[in-house]
Scaffold this active site. Structure first.
Site, short mmCIF file in Angstrom:
data_model
loop_
_atom_site.label_atom_id
_atom_site.label_comp_id
_atom_site.label_asym_id
_atom_site.label_seq_id
_atom_site.Cartn_x
_atom_site.Cartn_y
_atom_site.Cartn_z
N LYS A 187 0.72 -1.20 0.05
CA LYS A 187 -0.09 0.43 -0.21
C LYS A 187 0.85 1.46 0.01
O LYS A 187 0.33 1.89 -0.31
CB LYS A 187 -1.22 0.37 1.37
N LYS B 13 -3.71 -11.52 -6.98
CA LYS B 13 -5.07 -11.22 -6.24
C LYS B 13 -5.29 -10.31 -6.86
O LYS B 13 -5.30 -9.57 -7.25
CB LYS B 13 -4.54 -11.07 -5.27
N LYS C 227 -9.80 -5.17 -5.17
CA LYS C 227 -11.41 -4.09 -5.31
C LYS C 227 -10.51 -2.55 -6.00
O LYS C 227 -11.33 -1.97 -6.36
CB LYS C 227 -12.06 -3.86 -3.92
P1 ATP Z 1 -7.45 -3.96 -0.70
O1 ATP Z 1 -7.55 -4.23 -2.98
O2 ATP Z 1 -8.30 -2.56 -2.26
O3 ATP Z 1 -6.56 -4.11 -0.91
P2 ATP Z 1 -8.68 -6.11 -0.57
O4 ATP Z 1 -9.98 -6.34 -1.94
O5 ATP Z 1 -7.96 -6.98 -0.43
O6 ATP Z 1 -8.73 -4.89 -0.66
P3 ATP Z 1 -10.29 -6.14 2.08
O7 ATP Z 1 -11.15 -5.50 2.89
O8 ATP Z 1 -9.38 -6.17 2.66
O9 ATP Z 1 -10.57 -6.77 0.75
O10 ATP Z 1 -10.10 -7.43 2.08
C1 ATP Z 1 -11.90 -8.41 2.78
C2 ATP Z 1 -11.26 -10.04 2.65
O11 ATP Z 1 -11.38 -10.59 1.16
C3 ATP Z 1 -10.27 -10.20 3.61
O12 ATP Z 1 -10.28 -11.45 4.38
C4 ATP Z 1 -9.37 -10.89 2.73
O13 ATP Z 1 -8.26 -11.60 2.86
C5 ATP Z 1 -10.62 -11.22 1.61
N1 ATP Z 1 -10.23 -11.09 -0.17
C6 ATP Z 1 -9.65 -9.95 -0.83
N2 ATP Z 1 -9.44 -10.34 -2.35
C7 ATP Z 1 -9.01 -11.68 -2.08
C8 ATP Z 1 -8.68 -12.62 -3.17
N3 ATP Z 1 -8.46 -12.40 -4.37
N4 ATP Z 1 -9.40 -13.73 -3.06
C9 ATP Z 1 -9.61 -13.82 -1.68
N5 ATP Z 1 -9.98 -14.06 -0.52
C10 ATP Z 1 -9.73 -11.90 -0.91
#
Ligand code: ATP
Ligand code: LTN
Length: 334
Positions: free
Chosen positions: A115, A197, A200
């Site tokens: 980040k 991964k 969002k």
């Molecule tokens: P950003 O991409 O903005 O950092 P993020 O998509 O990782 O955010 P978070 O709010 O940080 O979203 O994560 C919410 C939950 O979703 C967490 O438990 C995280 O481990 C899970 N998660 C996020 N992305 C994935 C993914 N690609 N596959 C599986 N689990 C995920």
């Protein structure tokens, strides 16, 4: 333990639009575990401001996330669904835990490194101590289990270390939590770059399936997913794009990856991709319909917000008072 049940805590940030990764990696497991545990699910809006947010947009997203938890199947009368910012104990415990966390531990966190590379103009102290606030979230509720995607494992490890460090100094104050990582869907990858991964915050909208994408968009994104030129359906690391599609299909249909491979044996990617699209649509469509219905029911959502914030404050204040006493803060005079 609360009323003889073990405690589960998890949370999601109200930043960006949720993706299929968030659903399969986290939310889906929350639902399957919710009967077994006493559950706390937070919309972690305090974490969100570690990167700059538009205030009106943050408020809107946070409410949508709250509604989405309910739409996904979490009954707000059985599960404590609440906004982190409504419960000041989180900030208070985070401060205390900050004083028990080493700079070295925080500078090793890969999410902080990622980040800060992404937001080089705003590497603030909150971004650095983000994992401490997360530890406070979990420890306040004496959580036994924390369902998250695999990317959060390092934060969970820190939480466990902090709990043990504190317990060693002051006696048994915190439950040491375990991570719960689902068997399939723990890490859904980008549809455009399967080595990254699904996230969002990806700039390429084709890389992620958003929970609110309409069926045509979902189908188009699945059909355009990057695969390879091998053309043979098998489940292995050397074919990461294909592996990801198999994971998505399996997580959406409840099959194992091996069963999915069997189902598509001898078929081409041209058959697999639309089947993945269909499987995703059949999972997301009911969620979207329920979300639309609940969004109109302001009174129901507002009353859940109020009642659950009170519950969260009640439960968390017990741990906070205990911690304050242990570290030597004076008793309150009544
Ligand atoms: P950003 O991409 O903005 O950092 P993020 O998509 O990782 O955010 P978070 O709010 O940080 O979203 O994560 C919410 C939950 O979703 C967490 O438990 C995280 O481990 C899970 N998660 C996020 N992305 C994935 C993914 N690609 N596959 C599986 N689990 C995920
Ligand atoms: N850091 C997590 C979100 C989060 C969380 C939590 C998850 C904040 N507090 C407590 C589980 C338990 C993330 O970025 N996914």
């Amino acid at each position: 333990m609360i009323d003889g049940k073990k405690v589960l805590f998890s949370g999601m940030q109200a930043t960006g639009n949720l993706t299929l990764g968030n659903y399969l990696g986290a939310l889906k497991n929350w639902i399957s575990l919710s009967n077994e545990y006493e559950c706390f699910y937070s919309v972690v809006d305090m974490h969100s401001i570690t990167v700059r947010q538009d205030p009106a947009e943050l408020r809107r997203r946070a409410r949508n996330l709250f509604i989405l938890y309910v739409a996904a199947g979490l009954d707000p009368e059985k599960n404590c669904i609440y906004y982190q910012s409504h419960c000041s104990a989180h900030a208070e415990l985070a401060w205390i835990l900050n004083c028990f966390t080493y700079m070295g531990e925080l500078s090793r966190m890969t999410q902080f490194k990622d980040k800060s590379a992404k937001h080089a103009d705003n590497i603030n102290a909150g971004l650095f101590t983000y994992p401490v606030l997360m530890a406070a979230d979990i420890l306040l509720y004496q959580a036994d289990v924390v369902p998250v995607g695999i990317d959060q494992m390092q934060h969970l490890e820190l939480t466990r270390n902090l709990a043990e460090r504190f317990n060693n100094l002051y006696g048994d104050v915190f439950t040491v939590p375990e991570a719960y990582i689902g068997k399939v869907g723990a890490k859904i990858m980008s549809l455009q770059d399967p080595t990254k991964k699904m996230s969002k915050s990806d700039e390429n909208p084709n890389a992620s399936i958003y929970l609110m994408d309409d069926p045509d968009t979902i189908m188009r994104k699945c059909k355009r997913a990057v695969t390879d030129s091998e053309g043979i359906i098998c489940y292995r690391d050397e074919q990461p794009g294909l592996k990801n599609l198999i994971d998505i299909y399996s997580a959406c249909t409840g099959k194992t990856p091996q069963e999915t491979v069997k189902e598509f044996e001898g078929k081409g990617y041209g058959e697999l991709k639309p089947a993945v699209g269909e499987a995703v649509i059949s999972v997301l469509k009911p969620l979207q319909d329920e979300f639309a219905r609940l969004s109109k029911d302001k009174a129901y959502i507002d009353s859940a917000i109020k009642a659950n914030a009170e519950k969260a404050m009640y439960v968390s204040s017990k741990t906070l008072r205990k911690v304050q006493k242990k570290v030597g803060f004076p008793e309150r005079v009544r």
